[in-house]
Write an enzyme that holds these catalytic residues in place. Sequence first.
Site, PDB file in Angstrom:
ATOM      1  N   GLU A  47      -4.197   1.702   8.259  1.00 37.07           N
ATOM      2  CA  GLU A  47      -5.109   0.643   8.703  1.00 37.07           C
ATOM      3  C   GLU A  47      -6.408   1.238   9.241  1.00 37.07           C
ATOM      4  OE1 GLU A  47      -2.774  -1.992  11.186  1.00 37.07           O
ATOM      5  OE2 GLU A  47      -1.679  -2.728   9.429  1.00 37.07           O
ATOM      6  N   ALA A  49     -10.022   0.252  11.911  1.00 32.76           N
ATOM      7  CA  ALA A  49     -10.651  -0.645  12.881  1.00 32.76           C
ATOM      8  C   ALA A  49     -11.516  -1.690  12.165  1.00 32.76           C
ATOM      9  CB  ALA A  49     -11.494   0.169  13.860  1.00 32.76           C
ATOM     10  N   GLU A  58       2.017   1.000  -0.872  1.00 29.06           N
ATOM     11  CA  GLU A  58       2.180   1.137  -2.329  1.00 29.06           C
ATOM     12  C   GLU A  58       0.967   1.822  -2.938  1.00 29.06           C
ATOM     13  OE1 GLU A  58       2.574  -1.501  -0.391  1.00 29.06           O
ATOM     14  OE2 GLU A  58       4.026  -2.937  -1.214  1.00 29.06           O
ATOM     15  N   CYS A  92      -1.719  -4.727  -4.776  1.00 27.38           N
ATOM     16  CA  CYS A  92      -0.851  -3.601  -5.151  1.00 27.38           C
ATOM     17  C   CYS A  92      -0.078  -3.894  -6.431  1.00 27.38           C
ATOM     18  CB  CYS A  92       0.106  -3.273  -4.011  1.00 27.38           C
ATOM     19  SG  CYS A  92      -0.747  -2.458  -2.635  1.00 27.38           S
TER      20      CYS A  92
HETATM   21  O1  LIG Z   1       3.742  -4.711   0.693  1.00 23.26           O
HETATM   22  C1  LIG Z   1       3.027  -4.494   1.672  1.00 23.26           C
HETATM   23  C2  LIG Z   1       2.632  -5.493   2.557  1.00 23.26           C
HETATM   24  C3  LIG Z   1       1.826  -5.143   3.629  1.00 23.26           C
HETATM   25  N1  LIG Z   1       1.445  -3.847   3.814  1.00 23.26           N
HETATM   26  C4  LIG Z   1       0.635  -3.482   4.977  1.00 23.26           C
HETATM   27  C5  LIG Z   1      -0.801  -3.877   4.947  1.00 23.26           C
HETATM   28  C6  LIG Z   1      -1.125  -3.939   6.428  1.00 23.26           C
HETATM   29  O2  LIG Z   1      -1.405  -2.632   6.908  1.00 23.26           O
HETATM   30  C7  LIG Z   1       0.181  -4.402   7.071  1.00 23.26           C
HETATM   31  C8  LIG Z   1       0.224  -5.888   7.388  1.00 23.26           C
HETATM   32  O3  LIG Z   1      -0.115  -6.650   6.277  1.00 23.26           O
HETATM   33  O4  LIG Z   1       1.195  -4.098   6.118  1.00 23.26           O
HETATM   34  C9  LIG Z   1       1.839  -2.846   2.956  1.00 23.26           C
HETATM   35  O5  LIG Z   1       1.524  -1.679   3.144  1.00 23.26           O
HETATM   36  N2  LIG Z   1       2.606  -3.220   1.906  1.00 23.26           N
HETATM   37 ZN   LIG Z   2      -0.796  -4.054  -1.102  1.00 20.09          ZN
END
Ligand SMILES: O=c1ccn([C@H]2C[C@H](O)[C@@H](CO)O2)c(=O)[nH]1
Ligand SMILES: [Zn+2]
Length: 137
Positions: A47, A49, A58, A92
């Site tokens: 993530e 900011a 993925e 994804c």
């Molecule tokens: O299949 C998924 C669904 C969400 N996220 C992440 C994106 C974000 O950082 C957090 C919340 O959506 O989860 C993934 O990595 N994969």
């Molecule tokens: Zn995704």
Amino acid sequence: MDDETLARLLAAARAVRERAYAPYSGFAVGAALLDEHARVHAGCNVENAAYPQGWCAETSALAAMVAAGGRRVLGLVVVGVAPRPLTPCGGCRQKLREFAADDCPVWSADLDSVHARFTLGELLPASFGPGHLETSA
Ligand SMILES: O=c1ccn([C@H]2C[C@H](O)[C@@H](CO)O2)c(=O)[nH]1
Ligand SMILES: [Zn+2]
């Protein structure tokens, strides 16, 4: 895919989930995939900011595969702790479509068990893919 390979993917996805960088959502995700060389590639969500700049587990796993020379995804496991089976987001699914066939299995798991199995074709029906760009014009 045999049970042993699925177990390898599960272990890799659970381990990499521990390294997720998700301070904003608190939602840690790990993903692991098998490539055409029988190698496993894993990735976590990262993530930012500036919220929209974050990316998914993925996507990280796909990038790891490409960087290592892999070009085909034979199966993918996504691990997260959620009230219902976690599935890859729309973006994804499309990224996966670039490197996987419609029958590519996608398993959804948490820390204890596997909750669902989909194919990419089920998750992304009637998809746009590389074949659409194969024109003779
Ligand atoms: O299949 C998924 C669904 C969400 N996220 C992440 C994106 C974000 O950082 C957090 C919340 O959506 O989860 C993934 O990595 N994969
Ligand atoms: Zn995704």
